[in-house]
Scaffold this active site. Sequence first.
Site, PDB file in Angstrom:
ATOM      1  N   CYS A  79       0.824  -1.215   0.000  1.00  0.00           N
ATOM      2  CA  CYS A  79       0.000   0.000   0.000  1.00  0.00           C
ATOM      3  C   CYS A  79       0.853   1.258   0.000  1.00  0.00           C
ATOM      4  O   CYS A  79       1.688   1.467   0.879  1.00  0.00           O
ATOM      5  CB  CYS A  79      -0.926   0.008   1.216  1.00  0.00           C
ATOM      6  SG  CYS A  79      -1.938   1.488   1.319  1.00  0.00           S
ATOM      7  N   ARG A  82      -0.066   4.641   3.013  1.00  0.00           N
ATOM      8  CA  ARG A  82       0.016   4.370   4.444  1.00  0.00           C
ATOM      9  C   ARG A  82       0.319   5.565   5.334  1.00  0.00           C
ATOM     10  O   ARG A  82       0.320   5.439   6.558  1.00  0.00           O
ATOM     11  CB  ARG A  82       1.044   3.257   4.704  1.00  0.00           C
ATOM     12  CG  ARG A  82       0.518   1.904   4.315  1.00  0.00           C
ATOM     13  CD  ARG A  82       1.550   0.830   4.559  1.00  0.00           C
ATOM     14  NE  ARG A  82       2.513   0.699   3.455  1.00  0.00           N
ATOM     15  CZ  ARG A  82       3.649   0.029   3.529  1.00  0.00           C
ATOM     16  NH1 ARG A  82       3.998  -0.534   4.660  1.00  0.00           N
ATOM     17  NH2 ARG A  82       4.444  -0.066   2.473  1.00  0.00           N
ATOM     18  N   TRP A 252      -9.162   5.584  -0.473  1.00  0.00           N
ATOM     19  CA  TRP A 252      -9.698   6.241  -1.657  1.00  0.00           C
ATOM     20  C   TRP A 252      -8.831   5.888  -2.844  1.00  0.00           C
ATOM     21  O   TRP A 252      -7.717   5.395  -2.689  1.00  0.00           O
ATOM     22  CB  TRP A 252      -9.800   7.759  -1.470  1.00  0.00           C
ATOM     23  CG  TRP A 252      -8.529   8.401  -1.028  1.00  0.00           C
ATOM     24  CD1 TRP A 252      -7.479   8.773  -1.805  1.00  0.00           C
ATOM     25  CD2 TRP A 252      -8.167   8.741   0.325  1.00  0.00           C
ATOM     26  NE1 TRP A 252      -6.485   9.318  -1.028  1.00  0.00           N
ATOM     27  CE2 TRP A 252      -6.885   9.315   0.270  1.00  0.00           C
ATOM     28  CE3 TRP A 252      -8.820   8.628   1.569  1.00  0.00           C
ATOM     29  CZ2 TRP A 252      -6.238   9.774   1.413  1.00  0.00           C
ATOM     30  CZ3 TRP A 252      -8.165   9.085   2.702  1.00  0.00           C
ATOM     31  CH2 TRP A 252      -6.889   9.642   2.617  1.00  0.00           C
ATOM     32  N   GLU A 257      -5.281   3.562 -10.635  1.00  0.00           N
ATOM     33  CA  GLU A 257      -5.864   2.237 -10.365  1.00  0.00           C
ATOM     34  C   GLU A 257      -7.035   1.973 -11.309  1.00  0.00           C
ATOM     35  O   GLU A 257      -7.252   0.851 -11.761  1.00  0.00           O
ATOM     36  CB  GLU A 257      -6.371   2.136  -8.930  1.00  0.00           C
ATOM     37  CG  GLU A 257      -5.314   2.253  -7.872  1.00  0.00           C
ATOM     38  CD  GLU A 257      -5.911   2.069  -6.487  1.00  0.00           C
ATOM     39  OE1 GLU A 257      -6.283   3.083  -5.864  1.00  0.00           O
ATOM     40  OE2 GLU A 257      -6.049   0.916  -6.046  1.00  0.00           O
TER      41      GLU A 257
HETATM   42  N1  ARG Z   1      -6.737  -1.497  -7.162  1.00  0.00           N
HETATM   43  C1  ARG Z   1      -7.980  -1.861  -6.574  1.00  0.00           C
HETATM   44  C2  ARG Z   1      -9.128  -1.423  -7.492  1.00  0.00           C
HETATM   45  O1  ARG Z   1      -8.941  -0.734  -8.386  1.00  0.00           O
HETATM   46  C3  ARG Z   1      -8.165  -1.239  -5.204  1.00  0.00           C
HETATM   47  C4  ARG Z   1      -7.076  -1.530  -4.194  1.00  0.00           C
HETATM   48  C5  ARG Z   1      -7.103  -0.603  -2.997  1.00  0.00           C
HETATM   49  N2  ARG Z   1      -6.911   0.777  -3.411  1.00  0.00           N
HETATM   50  C6  ARG Z   1      -6.977   1.832  -2.602  1.00  0.00           C
HETATM   51  N3  ARG Z   1      -6.790   3.014  -3.141  1.00  0.00           N
HETATM   52  N4  ARG Z   1      -7.203   1.731  -1.317  1.00  0.00           N
HETATM   53  O2  ARG Z   1     -10.263  -1.700  -7.324  1.00  0.00           O
END
Ligand code: ARG
Length: 375
Positions: A79, A82, A252, A257
């Site tokens: 992560c 953090r 978030w 991602e």
């Molecule tokens: N990468 C994952 C997704 O797109 C989420 C993982 C957790 N990401 C976060 N920003 N807490 O669904």
Amino acid sequence: MRVKKNSLVERYRGRRVNFAEAEEFLRLFHAEHEQHAEGELRSRLDQVRAEIAETGGYRHTTAELEFGARVAWRNSARCIGRLYWQGLHVRDRRAVAGAEGIAAECAAHLREATRDGRIRSAITIFAPDTVIAPGPRILNEQLIRYAGYRLPDGTVLGDPRQLEFTATARRLGWRPPERRGLFDVLPLVVNDGSGPRWCALPGDAVLEVPLSHPDHAWFAELGLRWHAVPAISDMRLVIGGVHYPAAPFNGWYLGTEVGARNLADTARYDLLPVVADLMGLSRASERTLWRDRALVELTLAVQHSFDEAGVTVADHHTESRRFLAHVAREEAAGRVCRADWSWIVPPVSGGQTAVFHRYYAEPDPAARPAFLPPG
Ligand code: ARG
């Protein structure tokens, strides 16, 4: 009690807490709460030792549970976010039982974490595994995910990553919407010990962002969207030898991602060819770098759309700097921050972020408290 086939209870062998693991955690808890007197640790250890001898387990205090969940986040080597570990909002729902009750609390979690877009990190902790009974399980990988359907021609409608889960939900009796689409929110599938059951996720618990691009008007017409809150729901939280199999937690999003992975990966929505064509790029050769150019615009669209909708979203440049601030802060506190380089470095413009240009202390699989894979 009649127990259905495939129930957790039937196969359950019982989970006894190892006192050494409890002790290690309680020592950490007391070491990081300086106001606690030495005597307090000793009496708590005596109490927990006796409780384990009698019942095979022990009950965390609210403060221990909060601290344990926050340190499990601090220990999450993959992560990048953090820096905020101490701010995790902990919802103690150990007393909630039954699939419907658990699903209702997952919905409540999402509402509290979403706050109309001002997203905050939260975790809801349900009952642990004990000697006599397993804790509940949530089968979804995240509380909010989109269905994937295999079409007769072999292609997939929706999120291919959810093909198997979607099929499971349908086998359990969930019916997809009349007109299936690219972004059908899946139901929750909860096993409270009596076998898996599906429970609808109420619409008002799911905030979604319609995607548009700051410069390309055609982008909005693609009808793309994504959910505001990433909430991992299939990891096991382990604190002081106690296993909490259902402990959904959220942070978030980073724009990458969604824009550079979920919507772009060839094994996910695979949208780069579509975006590149609309941008007028030639896909005749890899050497036009159409993938790279489309990837940036898709990520920009995600960030722009979340901003427009007033939904918290981070960018990889800022979050990389914050992560390095976190590493420095951990070192100043006398701890090592372990990290998995391949997960920390963002999937676009890696070399443009500071997290790329160094290595980190190896992740320690034995670190506790921790979020572990389902099991
Ligand atoms: N990468 C994952 C997704 O797109 C989420 C993982 C957790 N990401 C976060 N920003 N807490 O669904």
